[in-house]
Design a protein around this motif. Structure first.
Motif, PDB file in Angstrom:
ATOM      1  N   GLU A   1      -8.505   1.903   0.886  1.00 34.29           N
ATOM      2  CA  GLU A   1      -7.984   1.441  -0.395  1.00 34.29           C
ATOM      3  C   GLU A   1      -8.395   0.012  -0.746  1.00 34.29           C
ATOM      4  O   GLU A   1      -7.893  -0.554  -1.716  1.00 34.29           O
ATOM      5  N   VAL A   2      -9.291  -0.585   0.042  1.00 34.59           N
ATOM      6  CA  VAL A   2      -9.846  -1.890  -0.326  1.00 34.59           C
ATOM      7  C   VAL A   2     -11.256  -1.667  -0.856  1.00 34.59           C
ATOM      8  O   VAL A   2     -11.838  -0.590  -0.689  1.00 34.59           O
TER       9      VAL A   2
ATOM     10  N   PHE B   1       0.832  -1.195   0.000  1.00 39.29           N
ATOM     11  CA  PHE B   1       0.000   0.000   0.000  1.00 39.29           C
ATOM     12  C   PHE B   1       0.873   1.255   0.000  1.00 39.29           C
ATOM     13  O   PHE B   1       1.836   1.357   0.774  1.00 39.29           O
ATOM     14  N   VAL B   2       0.539   2.171  -0.875  1.00 39.20           N
ATOM     15  CA  VAL B   2       1.102   3.523  -0.872  1.00 39.20           C
ATOM     16  C   VAL B   2      -0.088   4.447  -0.649  1.00 39.20           C
ATOM     17  O   VAL B   2      -0.818   4.776  -1.589  1.00 39.20           O
TER      18      VAL B   2
ATOM     19  N   LEU C   1      -5.783  -7.426  -4.123  1.00 40.27           N
ATOM     20  CA  LEU C   1      -6.571  -6.287  -4.586  1.00 40.27           C
ATOM     21  C   LEU C   1      -6.969  -6.497  -6.043  1.00 40.27           C
ATOM     22  O   LEU C   1      -6.153  -6.968  -6.841  1.00 40.27           O
ATOM     23  N   PRO C   2      -8.196  -6.141  -6.411  1.00 49.01           N
ATOM     24  CA  PRO C   2      -8.587  -6.244  -7.816  1.00 49.01           C
ATOM     25  C   PRO C   2      -7.835  -5.219  -8.648  1.00 49.01           C
ATOM     26  O   PRO C   2      -7.629  -4.089  -8.227  1.00 49.01           O
ATOM     27  N   GLN C   3      -7.408  -5.634  -9.824  1.00 51.37           N
ATOM     28  CA  GLN C   3      -6.704  -4.724 -10.720  1.00 51.37           C
ATOM     29  C   GLN C   3      -7.721  -4.027 -11.620  1.00 51.37           C
ATOM     30  O   GLN C   3      -8.201  -4.594 -12.591  1.00 51.37           O
TER      31      GLN C   3
ATOM     32  N   PHE D   1      -8.644   0.422  -8.094  1.00 49.31           N
ATOM     33  CA  PHE D   1      -7.971  -0.370  -7.072  1.00 49.31           C
ATOM     34  C   PHE D   1      -6.731  -1.026  -7.678  1.00 49.31           C
ATOM     35  O   PHE D   1      -6.457  -0.892  -8.864  1.00 49.31           O
ATOM     36  N   GLY D   2      -5.988  -1.724  -6.862  1.00 47.21           N
ATOM     37  CA  GLY D   2      -4.864  -2.511  -7.362  1.00 47.21           C
ATOM     38  C   GLY D   2      -3.509  -1.962  -6.971  1.00 47.21           C
ATOM     39  O   GLY D   2      -3.379  -0.851  -6.468  1.00 47.21           O
TER      40      GLY D   2
END
Length: 296
Positions: free
Chosen positions: A164-165, A153-154, A247-249, A253-254
């Motif tokens: 971010e999820v 995660f950034v 994470l889904p791309q 997201f991703g």
């Protein structure tokens, strides 16, 4: 509880016959990196693998893991002459206290670096560990040669990891958190198996899950002030394993490019593994990718 969108988890090489040779596991034996079998050319120095630049790694693990996550990778890096440190942080490992904050976790790593007076370090964060090294870098920037985010995660200034999820994943985390007696989140095995170790055999997935412990929930929901981080000139790299299913791309997201491009100027290194399996099955492969990300 957790959304799964198969269309977002396709590898970038749909035909594995055409995966570049550098992604071939046979190219990363336990003894280190090589480009092929050059046994017949051993006397010709021009064909020998150049010695690796010696680096000083500090490896920071992610959620639902502890410092032992790095054991095989650290051994492979040390075999190639690198110095490697794997600090444990608050609420993990042998620490029974799960009532920790992100600040406490960050302090664990900062204290480790300063007490050992480590300098010129390549600081690596995996997964949640990316948020940790963002905050660590703010406090000990003068100790750091380069930052590496490995499927990590950034966060943007003012964000939490939970921001971010996907909404369904966040809802699942909130439900698991509320059901716990100590404000933790324990991954259900189906989620761990399909998202975190999707390339593993079922036997290995079960062995890895057996050592997973509940994760302190609070640090995952804390919003972080990252203004100082985004002003740092420290060189940065992103290591992206394209079979990572956590994470889904797509759709905002991703890992890459969604997270990676937040670093501004960065070096991208790509591998073909998932989120956790390769730390156990191909540690020399991971070590080589981290070296490629960290070398000058």
């Amino acid at each position: 509880m957790f959304a799964y969108r198969p269309e977002f988890y396709q590898p970038i090489y749909s035909d594995y016959r055409f995966i570049p040779a550098a992604y071939d596991d046979s190219a990363y034996p336990s003894g280190g990196w090589h480009w092929g079998d050059y046994s017949t050319l051993e006397t010709d120095e021009s064909y020998r693998r150049p010695a690796q630049q010696r680096l000083n790694f500090v490896l920071v693990h992610g959620s639902w893991a502890d410092a032992h996550f790095w054991d095989g990778i650290a051994a492979a890096l040390r075999k190639n002459g690198h110095s490697v440190h794997t600090p444990e942080y608050a609420g993990h490992g042998k620490d029974p206290n799960k009532n920790v904050t992100h600040e406490m976790i960050t302090k664990s790593v900062v204290d480790f670096i300063t007490k050992l007076n480590l300098g010129n370090i390549v600081l690596v964060g995996h997964s949640f560990g990316g948020t940790v090294i963002q905050k660590v870098a703010e406090q000990v920037a003068d100790h750091i040669k380069r930052l590496i985010f490995w499927d990590a995660f950034v966060l943007k200034d003012g964000e939490s990891l939970a921001d971010e999820v996907t909404p369904l994943t966040r809802q699942g985390f909130e439900q698991l958190r509320a059901a716990s007696k100590d404000d933790t989140i324990m991954l259900p095995f189906p989620l761990f198996r399909d998202l975190f170790v999707n390339t593993a055999t079922l036997e290995l997935a079960n062995r890895m899950y057996a050592v997973v412990t509940p994760e302190p929930a609070k640090p995952l929901f804390e919003k972080l002030d990252l203004k100082v981080f985004f002003a740092l000139p420290t060189p940065k790299s992103y290591v992206y394993f394209y079979q990572d299913n956590v994470l889904p791309q797509g759709e905002g997201f991703g890992w890459n490019p969604h997270m990676s491009t937040r670093l501004g100027l960065f070096r991208l290194i790509v591998g073909d593994g998932d989120h956790m399996t390769d730390s156990r099955t191909r540690p020399a492969y991971v070590a080589q990718k981290l070296y490629e990300a960290g070398r000058d």
